[in-house]
Design an enzyme around this catalytic site. Sequence first.
Site, short mmCIF file in Angstrom:
data_model
loop_
_atom_site.label_atom_id
_atom_site.label_comp_id
_atom_site.label_asym_id
_atom_site.label_seq_id
_atom_site.Cartn_x
_atom_site.Cartn_y
_atom_site.Cartn_z
CE LYS A 114 5.08 24.62 -25.42
NZ LYS A 114 6.10 23.64 -25.81
CE LYS A 126 8.17 18.32 -22.26
NZ LYS A 126 7.75 19.06 -23.33
CG ASP A 166 10.73 17.52 -25.06
OD1 ASP A 166 10.23 18.64 -25.52
OD2 ASP A 166 11.94 17.82 -24.32
CB SER A 377 0.01 16.54 -29.99
OG SER A 377 1.37 16.21 -29.97
P1 NDP Z 1 15.66 15.97 -30.63
O1 NDP Z 1 15.86 15.15 -29.45
O2 NDP Z 1 15.04 15.68 -31.67
O3 NDP Z 1 16.77 17.02 -30.85
C1 NDP Z 1 17.19 17.64 -29.68
C2 NDP Z 1 18.52 18.43 -30.62
O4 NDP Z 1 19.10 19.52 -29.36
C3 NDP Z 1 19.81 17.65 -30.73
O5 NDP Z 1 20.56 18.29 -31.82
C4 NDP Z 1 20.65 17.67 -29.54
O6 NDP Z 1 21.93 17.33 -29.70
C5 NDP Z 1 20.52 19.18 -29.13
N1 NDP Z 1 20.74 19.07 -27.44
C6 NDP Z 1 19.93 18.61 -26.72
N2 NDP Z 1 20.24 18.75 -25.44
C7 NDP Z 1 21.24 19.62 -25.57
C8 NDP Z 1 22.05 20.13 -24.66
N3 NDP Z 1 22.17 19.95 -23.27
N4 NDP Z 1 23.22 21.10 -24.98
C9 NDP Z 1 23.26 21.22 -26.50
N5 NDP Z 1 22.38 20.77 -27.25
C10 NDP Z 1 21.60 19.91 -27.02
O7 NDP Z 1 14.69 16.92 -29.77
P2 NDP Z 1 13.52 18.10 -30.36
O8 NDP Z 1 14.06 18.50 -31.41
O9 NDP Z 1 12.25 17.43 -30.24
O10 NDP Z 1 13.61 19.31 -28.99
C11 NDP Z 1 14.34 20.25 -29.22
C12 NDP Z 1 13.77 21.39 -28.39
O11 NDP Z 1 12.59 21.74 -28.72
C13 NDP Z 1 13.63 20.81 -26.87
O12 NDP Z 1 13.88 22.23 -25.97
C14 NDP Z 1 12.18 20.77 -26.96
O13 NDP Z 1 11.51 20.71 -25.37
C15 NDP Z 1 11.63 21.75 -27.85
N6 NDP Z 1 10.25 21.30 -28.24
C16 NDP Z 1 10.13 20.00 -28.70
C17 NDP Z 1 8.93 19.77 -29.34
C18 NDP Z 1 8.59 18.67 -30.42
O14 NDP Z 1 7.58 18.47 -30.89
N7 NDP Z 1 9.40 17.70 -30.30
C19 NDP Z 1 7.63 20.80 -29.19
C20 NDP Z 1 8.13 21.92 -28.80
C21 NDP Z 1 9.25 22.12 -28.30
P3 NDP Z 1 22.60 15.83 -29.34
O15 NDP Z 1 22.07 15.13 -30.32
O16 NDP Z 1 23.94 16.09 -29.21
O17 NDP Z 1 22.07 15.49 -27.92
O1 2IT Z 2 7.44 20.87 -25.62
C1 2IT Z 2 6.27 20.44 -26.31
O2 2IT Z 2 5.46 21.14 -26.54
C2 2IT Z 2 6.45 19.36 -26.80
N1 2IT Z 2 7.34 18.54 -26.38
C3 2IT Z 2 5.30 18.54 -27.70
C4 2IT Z 2 4.17 17.99 -26.61
C5 2IT Z 2 2.92 17.16 -27.32
O3 2IT Z 2 2.14 16.68 -26.37
O4 2IT Z 2 2.94 17.14 -28.64
#
Ligand code: NDP
Ligand code: 2IT
Length: 445
Positions: A114, A126, A166, A377
């Site tokens: 990525k 990570k 994350d 980032s």
């Molecule tokens: P958040 O913690 O902000 O939100 C996570 C969301 O997903 C919540 O609604 C949560 O619900 C739900 N969730 C988490 N775990 C589970 C599970 N096991 N089963 C069902 N629902 C679940 O995280 P992000 O939005 O940052 O991350 C979401 C996804 O995006 C992840 O896969 C992460 O790796 C990916 N990601 C994030 C990036 C970022 O910049 N933040 C960048 C690239 C990818 P609940 O509140 O009930 O736990």
């Molecule tokens: O999965 C991802 O790419 C992230 N959670 C963001 C990583 C970052 O360094 O901004």
Amino acid sequence: MSYVDEVLASVKEKNASEPEFLQAVTEVLESLRSVVDKNEAKYREYGILERLVEPERVISFRVPWVDDKGQVRVNRGYRIEFNSAIGPYKGGLRFHPSVNQGILKFLGFEQIFKNSLTSLPIGGGKGGADFDPKGKSDREVMAFCQSFMNELYRHIGADTDVPAGDIGVGGREIGYLFGQYKRLTGLYEGVLTGKGLTYGGSLVRTQATGYGLIYILDEMLKHKGESIEGKRVVISGSGNVAIYACEKAQELGAKVITMSDSNGYIVDEAGIDLSLVKEIKEVRRGRIKEYAEKVPTAQYHEGCSGVWGVACDIALPCATQNEIDLNSAELLVKNGCTAVAEGANMPSTLEASKYFLDNKINYMPAKAANAGGVAVSALEMSQNSERLSWSFEEVDKRLKDIMANIYKMTSEAAKKYGHEGDFVTGANIAGFEKVAEAMMAQGVC
Ligand code: NDP
Ligand code: 2IT
């Protein structure tokens, strides 16, 4: 036996207890066959695949902290420094009770490719802990973050390893982690990204993953003569990625009808009221169920997987790994879904992903689709290094250009190796080639 099969067999033998890591490695190596076969002698000589699947360093540590009742609690912390061929290790921290070494290895492995796709100089890493921030007071979260940093600080730095957020790690956690790093080292440097705007954060970082997801989706649809406008969109999750994917999709005229959390999902045929979701999730740290209690056009359903049974044109999984299995993929396609873009990391099982490809869905896999977050980032790192900050418009424009370029690299690599339209293969090949080149140039390390 082919080089890919040899390495896959050895990875399976050595990492049998890490199913998510095996899944990620299997997907990547399987799709690299055409490029590896073409360059087999060279890659073998340099041990490229053997080195690629072995993290440079796995750090695991005890995180003791005191809860509000005065009780000592202990969690397990990790940082996986996977690959530094093209830049300092870069990748988020996940705080969730399900966190273990195998999950973080899958995430760190994905991050290598990525990050390469962003065209910015960042390696793959990570980390995280099996700590659950849910239901904890701010003081408890601070105590945990400070203890976590008491060990992590010796392994990271603006030019060595730069963590970010994350699942379960957002602005609040990054603030506490940064404060403790500064206190321990005396350094005010860009050691973490996703920082607050008053202390070195970048504009657009909060929105970047969700916005980037919609920018690349839009790009993919445009190349098919389609657009996102007027489309019914199903989104899972209601965290950082889901919220800003919803915001940009709505801005471009789509109708988003669902969001979810780990307890259940809401369907609002009138279109999601995002300001209410933000109020519930970002301000009050509440549950998505509360949305249906406030909005008469919305229904709440228990359980997460049902969301994939809601008829839509476009599906955006933005919650977690393996949330779409073969069953859900079949249901989506049967109900008319023609495009899937992955905001979460590895949200589709291997079978689901294959089903999307076999059915010629417009399918943009995670490592291309959600790269906008880590890309911004890296832009935050640039701004920190030059001690300047760029305007919202400047960062947003760069993000848009980066996502368009990822689409271009991904589709061209797929075409070049005879897999036109298969963006899984395209993203893996495009991400891999640069890393392999850098590894060979740097000798055995
Ligand atoms: P958040 O913690 O902000 O939100 C996570 C969301 O997903 C919540 O609604 C949560 O619900 C739900 N969730 C988490 N775990 C589970 C599970 N096991 N089963 C069902 N629902 C679940 O995280 P992000 O939005 O940052 O991350 C979401 C996804 O995006 C992840 O896969 C992460 O790796 C990916 N990601 C994030 C990036 C970022 O910049 N933040 C960048 C690239 C990818 P609940 O509140 O009930 O736990
Ligand atoms: O999965 C991802 O790419 C992230 N959670 C963001 C990583 C970052 O360094 O901004």
